[in-house]
Design a protein around this motif. Sequence first.
Motif, PDB file in Angstrom:
ATOM      1  N   SER A  33       1.078  -1.120   0.033  1.00 30.91           N
ATOM      2  CA  SER A  33      -0.165  -0.589  -0.235  1.00 30.91           C
ATOM      3  C   SER A  33       0.665   1.470  -0.166  1.00 30.91           C
ATOM      4  CB  SER A  33      -1.024   0.223   1.464  1.00 30.91           C
ATOM      5  OG  SER A  33      -2.220  -0.789   1.115  1.00 30.91           O
ATOM      6  N   THR A  34       2.178   0.952   0.326  1.00 29.33           N
ATOM      7  CA  THR A  34       2.940   2.308   0.357  1.00 29.33           C
ATOM      8  C   THR A  34       3.371   2.219  -0.441  1.00 29.33           C
ATOM      9  OG1 THR A  34       3.420   1.662   2.804  1.00 29.33           O
ATOM     10  CG2 THR A  34       5.643   3.176   1.836  1.00 29.33           C
ATOM     11  N   ALA A  35       3.770   1.806  -1.967  1.00 37.05           N
ATOM     12  CA  ALA A  35       4.296   1.325  -2.863  1.00 37.05           C
ATOM     13  C   ALA A  35       3.006   2.126  -3.647  1.00 37.05           C
ATOM     14  CB  ALA A  35       4.448   0.329  -3.365  1.00 37.05           C
ATOM     15  N   ALA A  36       1.841   1.526  -3.479  1.00 34.17           N
ATOM     16  CA  ALA A  36       0.474   2.237  -4.008  1.00 34.17           C
ATOM     17  C   ALA A  36       0.402   3.709  -3.754  1.00 34.17           C
ATOM     18  CB  ALA A  36      -0.766   1.164  -3.624  1.00 34.17           C
ATOM     19  N   GLY A  37       0.985   4.505  -3.140  1.00 32.43           N
ATOM     20  CA  GLY A  37       0.866   5.855  -3.012  1.00 32.43           C
ATOM     21  C   GLY A  37       0.153   6.302  -1.360  1.00 32.43           C
ATOM     22  N   LEU A  38       0.123   5.099  -0.714  1.00 34.93           N
ATOM     23  CA  LEU A  38      -1.134   5.376   0.674  1.00 34.93           C
ATOM     24  C   LEU A  38      -0.166   5.498   2.027  1.00 34.93           C
ATOM     25  CD1 LEU A  38      -4.422   2.570   0.006  1.00 34.93           C
ATOM     26  CD2 LEU A  38      -3.663   4.815  -0.415  1.00 34.93           C
ATOM     27  N   ASP A  39       0.606   6.846   1.649  1.00 34.70           N
ATOM     28  CA  ASP A  39       2.128   7.427   2.608  1.00 34.70           C
ATOM     29  C   ASP A  39       1.402   7.319   3.419  1.00 34.70           C
ATOM     30  OD1 ASP A  39       4.177   7.065   3.838  1.00 34.70           O
ATOM     31  OD2 ASP A  39       4.962   8.263   1.825  1.00 34.70           O
ATOM     32  N   TYR A  40       1.618   6.999   4.978  1.00 38.62           N
ATOM     33  CA  TYR A  40       1.126   7.521   6.509  1.00 38.62           C
ATOM     34  C   TYR A  40       2.326   8.892   6.646  1.00 38.62           C
ATOM     35  CZ  TYR A  40      -2.244   3.432   7.948  1.00 38.62           C
ATOM     36  OH  TYR A  40      -3.182   2.232   7.371  1.00 38.62           O
ATOM     37  N   ALA A  41       2.775   9.230   5.842  1.00 36.79           N
ATOM     38  CA  ALA A  41       3.744  10.277   6.096  1.00 36.79           C
ATOM     39  C   ALA A  41       3.969  11.020   5.601  1.00 36.79           C
ATOM     40  CB  ALA A  41       4.799   9.738   7.737  1.00 36.79           C
ATOM     41  N   GLY A  42       3.022  11.117   4.411  1.00 35.75           N
ATOM     42  CA  GLY A  42       3.575  11.755   3.290  1.00 35.75           C
ATOM     43  C   GLY A  42       2.982  13.273   3.019  1.00 35.75           C
ATOM     44  N   GLU A  43       2.673  13.312   1.921  1.00 35.31           N
ATOM     45  CA  GLU A  43       2.446  15.010   1.446  1.00 35.31           C
ATOM     46  C   GLU A  43       0.784  15.142   1.831  1.00 35.31           C
ATOM     47  OE1 GLU A  43       2.082  18.434  -2.359  1.00 35.31           O
ATOM     48  OE2 GLU A  43       3.928  16.389  -2.237  1.00 35.31           O
ATOM     49  N   ALA A  44       0.517  13.669   1.568  1.00 39.64           N
ATOM     50  CA  ALA A  44      -0.944  14.516   1.246  1.00 39.64           C
ATOM     51  C   ALA A  44      -1.938  14.458   2.722  1.00 39.64           C
ATOM     52  CB  ALA A  44      -1.756  12.737   1.159  1.00 39.64           C
ATOM     53  N   PHE A  45      -0.742  13.163   3.807  1.00 40.07           N
ATOM     54  CA  PHE A  45      -0.903  13.377   4.859  1.00 40.07           C
ATOM     55  C   PHE A  45      -0.578  14.973   5.959  1.00 40.07           C
ATOM     56  CE2 PHE A  45       1.106  13.061   9.775  1.00 40.07           C
ATOM     57  CZ  PHE A  45       0.300  13.215   9.700  1.00 40.07           C
TER      58      PHE A  45
END
Length: 282
Positions: A33-45
């Motif tokens: 899921s991280t590779a899919a862009g569901l980043d728990y700490a990224g820009e969207a977060f």
Amino acid sequence: MTSTANFLERLDTLRRLMAEADHILVGAGSGLSTAAGLDYAGEAFQQEFRPWIERYGITDLYTSSFYPFATEEERWAYWAKHIWFCRYRPGATPLYRQLHEKLMPYSTKLFIITTNVDAQFALAGFDPKRIFAAQGDYAFFQPASGSPKTLMDNREWVTLALKEIDNCRIPSKLIPFMPDGQPASTNLRVDGTFVEDYHWHRMSKRYGDFVRNAAQGRLLLLEFGVGFNTPGIIRLPFEQMASQFPDATLVRLNRDNPEPALPDLQRYISFTEEITSVLASL
């Protein structure tokens, strides 16, 4: 064959294993899921949770799940945003759609076990009857006490609560309760109160049946992004199957931790390349 073999050689071997397998068991962890862009700490977060970052100093969606909010109104405002962000906002991501496309020709000999709680496999079109989400699903509430073993869909509540968030709080009237009046909690495995309802047990049995039926055939164990948070659910059992079953091969896609724990695992291939690159080349 290991990660030291040529990338194209490993790809060719994986294609052959997929085509020749009697059974394909997919195991997926948070790395997928991280590779899919569901980043728990990224820009969207950073963008969506800015009020919580500024007020509470949270740094990511994993550690913030354990934040000791002072009031239930604050706690549930956070969870409304969290559930929406991880479960309802993304839809099916392109990477999971691509994985579905690659595995569709083998759909009748496929089963999936995942520790992810974002339902990306189902959203991407995989058959829900072939998905065992062992750790829960963001889409459901359960009794906070863990009993009775029933779940409640939360999408309507999330939609309503999001509209009512003010200063990182929701109105007291929106604090969620189960139909019997008990306080609700998220259906995520964090302690012994996690609810394993009828559906959970049915899918657990289907997973067990699939493994038993696959034990003597040509089994491909296809593992994506599984680390050491809960290795006893996918990572170690996959290694044990590859070691003990007569014709099972483990293919592990893991950038950071590809090495098996079992010594001298013979039928094993690893990819430390990005999952996106492997699927694009497959």
